[in-house]
Design a protein around this motif. Structure first.
Motif, mmCIF file in Angstrom:
data_model
loop_
_atom_site.group_PDB
_atom_site.id
_atom_site.type_symbol
_atom_site.label_atom_id
_atom_site.label_comp_id
_atom_site.label_asym_id
_atom_site.label_seq_id
_atom_site.Cartn_x
_atom_site.Cartn_y
_atom_site.Cartn_z
ATOM 1 N N TYR A 250 1.045 -1.061 0.211
ATOM 2 C CA TYR A 250 -0.124 0.143 0.139
ATOM 3 C C TYR A 250 0.728 1.352 0.293
ATOM 4 O O TYR A 250 1.942 1.244 0.700
ATOM 5 C CB TYR A 250 -0.947 0.271 1.219
ATOM 6 C CG TYR A 250 -2.160 -0.776 1.008
ATOM 7 C CD1 TYR A 250 -3.147 -0.294 0.491
ATOM 8 C CD2 TYR A 250 -2.151 -2.015 1.746
ATOM 9 C CE1 TYR A 250 -4.428 -1.159 0.322
ATOM 10 C CE2 TYR A 250 -3.401 -2.872 1.614
ATOM 11 C CZ TYR A 250 -4.507 -2.591 0.900
ATOM 12 O OH TYR A 250 -5.427 -3.273 0.721
ATOM 13 N N VAL A 251 0.442 2.192 -0.681
ATOM 14 C CA VAL A 251 1.115 3.631 -0.930
ATOM 15 C C VAL A 251 0.167 4.531 -0.441
ATOM 16 O O VAL A 251 -0.964 4.496 -0.553
ATOM 17 C CB VAL A 251 1.874 3.523 -2.230
ATOM 18 C CG1 VAL A 251 2.926 2.667 -2.404
ATOM 19 C CG2 VAL A 251 0.920 3.811 -3.291
ATOM 20 N N GLU A 252 0.636 5.608 -0.112
ATOM 21 C CA GLU A 252 -0.204 6.694 0.470
ATOM 22 C C GLU A 252 -0.876 7.450 -0.992
ATOM 23 O O GLU A 252 0.034 7.743 -2.037
ATOM 24 C CB GLU A 252 0.504 7.887 1.202
ATOM 25 C CG GLU A 252 -0.294 8.894 1.586
ATOM 26 C CD GLU A 252 0.124 10.014 2.663
ATOM 27 O OE1 GLU A 252 0.167 11.178 2.525
ATOM 28 O OE2 GLU A 252 1.224 9.553 3.258
ATOM 29 N N TYR A 253 -2.290 7.621 -0.705
ATOM 30 C CA TYR A 253 -2.826 8.301 -2.124
ATOM 31 C C TYR A 253 -3.182 9.821 -1.746
ATOM 32 O O TYR A 253 -2.909 10.437 -2.327
ATOM 33 C CB TYR A 253 -4.257 7.560 -2.499
ATOM 34 C CG TYR A 253 -5.063 7.962 -3.326
ATOM 35 C CD1 TYR A 253 -4.511 8.114 -4.776
ATOM 36 C CD2 TYR A 253 -6.068 8.724 -3.241
ATOM 37 C CE1 TYR A 253 -5.409 8.447 -5.734
ATOM 38 C CE2 TYR A 253 -6.869 9.053 -4.286
ATOM 39 C CZ TYR A 253 -6.531 9.030 -5.349
ATOM 40 O OH TYR A 253 -7.466 9.638 -6.451
ATOM 41 N N GLU A 254 -3.787 9.756 -0.427
ATOM 42 C CA GLU A 254 -4.221 11.199 -0.063
ATOM 43 C C GLU A 254 -4.081 11.506 1.390
ATOM 44 O O GLU A 254 -4.465 10.585 2.020
ATOM 45 C CB GLU A 254 -5.609 11.496 -0.792
ATOM 46 C CG GLU A 254 -5.936 12.884 -0.573
ATOM 47 C CD GLU A 254 -7.656 13.161 -0.914
ATOM 48 O OE1 GLU A 254 -7.762 14.148 -1.446
ATOM 49 O OE2 GLU A 254 -8.284 12.231 -0.832
ATOM 50 N N ARG A 255 -3.724 12.694 1.772
ATOM 51 C CA ARG A 255 -3.826 12.813 3.246
ATOM 52 C C ARG A 255 -4.722 14.042 3.588
ATOM 53 O O ARG A 255 -4.311 15.225 2.911
ATOM 54 C CB ARG A 255 -2.632 13.074 3.664
ATOM 55 C CG ARG A 255 -2.323 13.510 5.303
ATOM 56 C CD ARG A 255 -0.588 13.798 5.343
ATOM 57 N NE ARG A 255 -0.039 12.588 5.241
ATOM 58 C CZ ARG A 255 0.517 12.033 6.072
ATOM 59 N NH1 ARG A 255 0.396 12.046 7.521
ATOM 60 N NH2 ARG A 255 1.380 10.739 6.000
ATOM 61 N N ILE A 256 -5.647 13.922 4.375
ATOM 62 C CA ILE A 256 -6.607 15.318 4.622
ATOM 63 C C ILE A 256 -6.413 15.603 6.091
ATOM 64 O O ILE A 256 -6.072 14.621 6.813
ATOM 65 C CB ILE A 256 -7.801 15.226 4.224
ATOM 66 C CG1 ILE A 256 -8.453 13.953 4.927
ATOM 67 C CG2 ILE A 256 -7.945 15.007 2.694
ATOM 68 C CD1 ILE A 256 -10.210 13.745 4.529
ATOM 69 N N ASP A 257 -6.931 16.654 6.472
ATOM 70 C CA ASP A 257 -6.984 17.062 8.006
ATOM 71 C C ASP A 257 -7.674 16.217 8.603
ATOM 72 O O ASP A 257 -9.050 15.988 8.110
ATOM 73 C CB ASP A 257 -6.971 18.593 8.204
ATOM 74 C CG ASP A 257 -6.123 19.253 7.738
ATOM 75 O OD1 ASP A 257 -4.739 18.905 7.859
ATOM 76 O OD2 ASP A 257 -6.181 20.453 7.568
ATOM 77 N N ASN A 258 -7.734 15.621 9.886
ATOM 78 C CA ASN A 258 -8.729 15.138 10.524
ATOM 79 C C ASN A 258 -9.625 16.034 11.302
ATOM 80 O O ASN A 258 -9.366 16.707 12.207
ATOM 81 C CB ASN A 258 -8.032 14.409 11.926
ATOM 82 C CG ASN A 258 -9.028 13.218 12.774
ATOM 83 O OD1 ASN A 258 -10.204 13.430 12.345
ATOM 84 N ND2 ASN A 258 -8.424 12.741 13.581
ATOM 85 N N PRO A 259 -10.907 16.060 10.797
ATOM 86 C CA PRO A 259 -11.931 16.735 11.348
ATOM 87 C C PRO A 259 -12.438 16.362 12.587
ATOM 88 O O PRO A 259 -13.075 17.171 13.122
ATOM 89 C CB PRO A 259 -13.029 16.785 10.207
ATOM 90 C CG PRO A 259 -12.806 15.601 9.634
ATOM 91 C CD PRO A 259 -11.493 15.116 9.367
ATOM 92 N N TYR A 260 -12.288 15.406 13.401
ATOM 93 C CA TYR A 260 -12.827 14.751 14.479
ATOM 94 C C TYR A 260 -11.636 15.107 15.592
ATOM 95 O O TYR A 260 -12.042 15.027 16.598
ATOM 96 C CB TYR A 260 -13.037 13.361 14.207
ATOM 97 C CG TYR A 260 -13.873 13.159 13.119
ATOM 98 C CD1 TYR A 260 -15.268 13.338 13.076
ATOM 99 C CD2 TYR A 260 -13.226 12.368 12.139
ATOM 100 C CE1 TYR A 260 -16.036 13.196 12.071
ATOM 101 C CE2 TYR A 260 -14.009 11.940 10.872
ATOM 102 C CZ TYR A 260 -15.380 12.301 10.871
ATOM 103 O OH TYR A 260 -15.934 12.192 9.855
ATOM 104 N N TYR A 261 -10.426 15.800 15.143
ATOM 105 C CA TYR A 261 -9.551 15.888 16.028
ATOM 106 C C TYR A 261 -9.841 17.129 17.119
ATOM 107 O O TYR A 261 -10.113 18.191 16.458
ATOM 108 C CB TYR A 261 -8.042 16.189 15.473
ATOM 109 C CG TYR A 261 -7.007 16.620 16.599
ATOM 110 C CD1 TYR A 261 -6.519 15.595 17.340
ATOM 111 C CD2 TYR A 261 -6.380 17.847 16.578
ATOM 112 C CE1 TYR A 261 -5.634 15.539 18.298
ATOM 113 C CE2 TYR A 261 -5.733 18.097 17.451
ATOM 114 C CZ TYR A 261 -5.176 17.168 18.387
ATOM 115 O OH TYR A 261 -3.890 17.279 19.185
ATOM 116 N N GLU A 262 -9.877 16.793 18.374
ATOM 117 C CA GLU A 262 -10.198 18.072 19.483
ATOM 118 C C GLU A 262 -9.106 17.915 20.441
ATOM 119 O O GLU A 262 -9.015 17.232 21.508
ATOM 120 C CB GLU A 262 -11.555 17.629 19.901
ATOM 121 C CG GLU A 262 -12.563 17.563 18.794
ATOM 122 C CD GLU A 262 -13.916 17.603 19.606
ATOM 123 O OE1 GLU A 262 -14.025 17.878 20.831
ATOM 124 O OE2 GLU A 262 -14.890 16.863 18.967
ATOM 125 N N SER A 263 -8.083 18.914 20.313
ATOM 126 C CA SER A 263 -7.080 18.957 21.144
ATOM 127 C C SER A 263 -7.388 19.068 22.711
ATOM 128 O O SER A 263 -6.592 18.522 23.357
ATOM 129 C CB SER A 263 -6.031 19.802 20.862
ATOM 130 O OG SER A 263 -6.494 21.218 20.777
#
Length: 328
Positions: free
Chosen positions: A282-295
């Motif tokens: 497997y190779v990386e196809y796309e990376r997006i920001d995690n919208p569920y991340y709450e610091s």
């Protein structure tokens, strides 16, 4: 006349280089004989140890060679003793030097061990902190994964089912068209064996069933979302260690062909992968920001409300027990 001295002079001399001599007492008249030979390095007065009562003549302490019959003065004894003591002193110094060298070496080894111990304790402390940090990250990622999968399931606009206990994950499954398999684990103690798992996720298997407590449950879902901390290759390698598993029959490609979409949820990203047939990985196809991340939710806060309630309850129970003891 022969005598044996109990002093250290006689003891060490006879044991060391003067073993060829006897210690003797002679009078002046004996010394006056024609054949008398004396090797003397000190005055005769220094050799006098007493006087003979009858002749009032001096008595001398000398050494007599057992083989030649010659005499020598007692100063030789002292020189031999001094030489012996010097030899013993040098030997003692050498022993002390060797001991000091050993102690220095052991002290250096001790310091190294103490240093290593301090380093190990520091590494353990760092490992504990890192483990706590990783555990917190895992909890956050698991929360984010569940949010992502449920959000995706809801977006399909159809009822979905989420598996429960690993002992009977499909206990309450019905006619839901979307199934979320939570926290699947390979190998011993896992949710499924490999054969059952392949049948369940096979898109061309219209008669798929899942084992359940009372009877097998039919799986009619068109979408199956799998939540696991393992990559497909990690999952396969772990489950392949089961007894009787044959990699020639149950290959990893069988698993990969059944995966339509593979995503990895990190704390700040959602990474989509595609399978590269040439590289066989497997190779990386796309990376997006995690919208569920709450610091803010990553912080562990002290719950003062729960503490105050527990404290109040404890004090109340303690007071009631005191009242009961006084009444008794």
């Amino acid at each position: 006349m022969k005598i044996t001295l109990l002093s250290t002079v006689a003891e060490h001399t006879l044991q060391n280089e003067a073993t060829d001599f006897d210690i003797a007492l002679i009078t002046y008249s004996e010394m006056s004989k024609k054949d008398f030979k004396l090797q003397c390095s000190s005055s005769l007065e220094d050799m006098i140890i007493g006087h003979e009562e009858r002749e009032k003549a001096p008595v001398y302490l000398v050494l007599k060679n057992k083989f030649t019959g010659e005499y020598c003065d007692t100063s030789s004894v002292l020189r031999l003793q001094e030489k012996l003591y010097n030899e013993q002193l040098e030997n003692t110094k050498a022993d002390l030097k060797r001991t000091e060298s050993v102690l220095t070496s052991r002290n250096a080894e001790l310091n190294r061990l103490l240093s290593d111990k301090e380093k190990v304790e520091k590494d353990i402390s760092n490992a504990i902190r890192e483990r706590a940090s990783v555990n917190q990250e895992i909890r956050v990622l698991e929360r984010d994964k569940r949010k992502a999968e449920k959000h995706f399931a809801k977006s399909l606009g159809k009822p979905f089912y989420t598996t429960g206990s690993s002992r009977d994950p499909f206990q309450n499954v019905g006619s839901q068209e979307t199934i979320i398999i939570e926290e699947i684990r390979p190998g011993r103690g896992g949710n499924f064996n490999y054969a059952d798992f392949l049948l369940i996720i096979d898109p061309f298997n219209a008669d798929a069933t899942a084992s359940s407590r009372f009877f097998d449950k039919p799986i009619i879902a068109t979408t199956i979302i799998i939540n696991t901390p393992f990559s497909p290759f990690q999952f396969y390698e772990s489950i392949s260690k089961q007894a009787g598993f044959d990699k020639k029959i149950d290959t990893v490609i069988q698993l990969i062909r059944r995966i339509t979409l593979l995503q990895e949820v990190t704390d700040k990203s959602i990474i989509t992968y595609k399978f590269d047939n040439e590289k066989n990985k497997y190779v990386e196809y796309e990376r997006i920001d995690n919208p569920y991340y709450e610091s803010d939710k990553d912080k562990i806060e002290f719950n003062s409300d729960v503490y105050n309630k527990y404290k109040e309850m404890t004090l109340k129970i303690s007071q009631e027990e005191d009242d009961d003891r006084q009444n008794d």
